[in-house]
Enzyme design. Structure first.
Site, PDB file in Angstrom:
ATOM      1  CE  LYS A 112      -4.149  -2.031   0.887  1.00 59.55           C
ATOM      2  NZ  LYS A 112      -5.322  -2.308   1.605  1.00 59.55           N
ATOM      3  CE  LYS A 194      -6.344  -8.896  -1.455  1.00 55.21           C
ATOM      4  NZ  LYS A 194      -7.459  -9.043  -0.537  1.00 55.21           N
ATOM      5  CE  LYS A 197     -13.927  -6.034   1.169  1.00 60.94           C
ATOM      6  NZ  LYS A 197     -13.844  -5.342   2.412  1.00 60.94           N
TER       7      LYS A 197
END
Ligand code: ATP
Ligand code: LTN
Length: 327
Positions: A112, A194, A197
């Protein structure tokens, strides 16, 4: 005494089949044998920017989806993390027993950080300490999660062990439970990342509340390769991902699936898979509509969940504060 299961889900974005196949489905399956606690982790959600009203409504949406998927509030406890301040309180204490170096090794944070650079919050860095607090508050035995969360559960064990070695046996060491198949469902548009969301691409994830035609369109557009053979081969991530999703929704064995598509093409596989997903999600979607028709019902489940769970957390906090010498 039944073993205790604890897991969490973030009320962000749209819940997708990766969340369902790796986590929610297993939570539903084990709730009769295990003492199950499921937490809607809204405090984890705010580690990245959220819109006030969207976050509020997502909390109800996730609750509705968990119940629609088969979580039975008579068998399992479902509650909102921020309803119980013991989570943040224990997270602070655990922070003080967690070396920076351990936190800096967390791969999710490193990924991130690469994406968001200096915009990244201190909360996001510290996210695993809050997750450790969630788990350790309830003497958890088993933490059923997808592959991406394994490192965080292992860190939780390390933090618990460190605390126990200083103050004597306090926390139970939890075990991660990662499904053998489907622990990492990949994005349909890019099978090397992956399913997530937070990924914006419209063909990326199949969401549990997607209309049938959206599901069909997403599956038909899924990235594959230029080969022909339909085989479970991890080196061909696109087709492998579709086959794993097929396997998990049908429960068929890999040889049976391969035999079924022996002389068929990718289009056949995609068409069949799309219908299987549509049919599998239909009952969940109609239960969701029923459950959310009465908004007071979901709130009553969440309130009941918090009151059931609060005494357990308070007991742990009393012991921890006593051992540390607080107050
Ligand atoms: P996302 O990356 O989709 O935003 P998340 O990992 O940040 O989701 P949650 O929604 O809270 O956060 O995850 C709920 C559960 O779903 C966790 O156990 C997580 O490991 C699992 N999970 C999330 N994405 C996948 C995936 N693509 N494949 C398998 N399991 C997944
Ligand atoms: N970090 C997890 C969500 C989560 C969790 C937990 C999972 C928060 N607290 C405790 C298991 C146990 C995620 O992003 N999926």
């Amino acid at each position: 005494m039944k073993k205790r299961v604890f897991s969490g889900i973030q009320p962000t974005g749209d819940i997708h089949i990766g969340n369902y196949l790796a986590a929610i489905k297993h939570w539903v399956a084990s709730q009769t044998e295990l003492d199950s606690v499921f937490c809607i982790v809204d405090l984890h959600a705010i580690t990245v920017p959220q819109e006030t009203n969207v976050l509020k409504s997502k909390i109800r949406e996730v609750t509705g989806l968990l119940l629609a998927a088969g979580i039975d509030p008579k068998l399992s406890t479902v509650f909102i993390q921020s309803h119980n301040s013991a989570h943040t309180e224990l997270a602070w204490i655990l922070n003080c027993f967690t070396p920076m170096g351990w936190m800096q090794r967390m791969t999710q944070f490193k990924d991130k950080l690469q994406e968001q650079k200096e915009q990244v919050s201190v909360g996001l860095f510290d996210y695993p300490a809050l997750m450790a607090a969630d788990i350790l508050l309830y003497n958890t035995d088993i933490v059923p999660v997808g592959e991406d969360q394994k490192q965080h559960v292992e860190l939780t064990r390390d933090i618990a062990q460190r605390f126990n070695s200083i103050y004597g046996e306090t926390f139970k060491l939890p075990e991660p439970l990662i499904p053998e198949t489907g622990a990492r469902i990949m994005g349909l548009d890019d099978p090397t990342t992956k399913m997530s969301k937070s990924e914006a691409g419209s063909g990326h994830a199949i969401n549990l509340l997607d209309p049938s035609d959206t599901i069909r369109a997403k599956v038909m557009q899924a990235t594959t390769d230029s080969l022909r053979e339909i085989r479970f081969d991890e080196n061909r991530p696109g087709i492998y991902n579709l086959l794993v999703i097929y396997e998990l929704f049908t429960g068929l064995s890999r040889p049976d699936i391969e035999a079924r598509f022996e002389r068929k093409g990718y289009v056949n596989l995609k068409q069949e898979l799309a219908e299987i997903i549509v049919d599998s999600l239909r009952p969940l979607q109609s239960r969701y509509q029923e459950l959310t028709a009465d908004p007071t019902y979901l709130d009553s489940v969440l309130t009941e969940g918090s009151s059931r769970i609060r005494p357990l957390a308070e007991k742990t906090m009393t012991v921890v504060k006593e051992k540390v010498g607080l107050g």
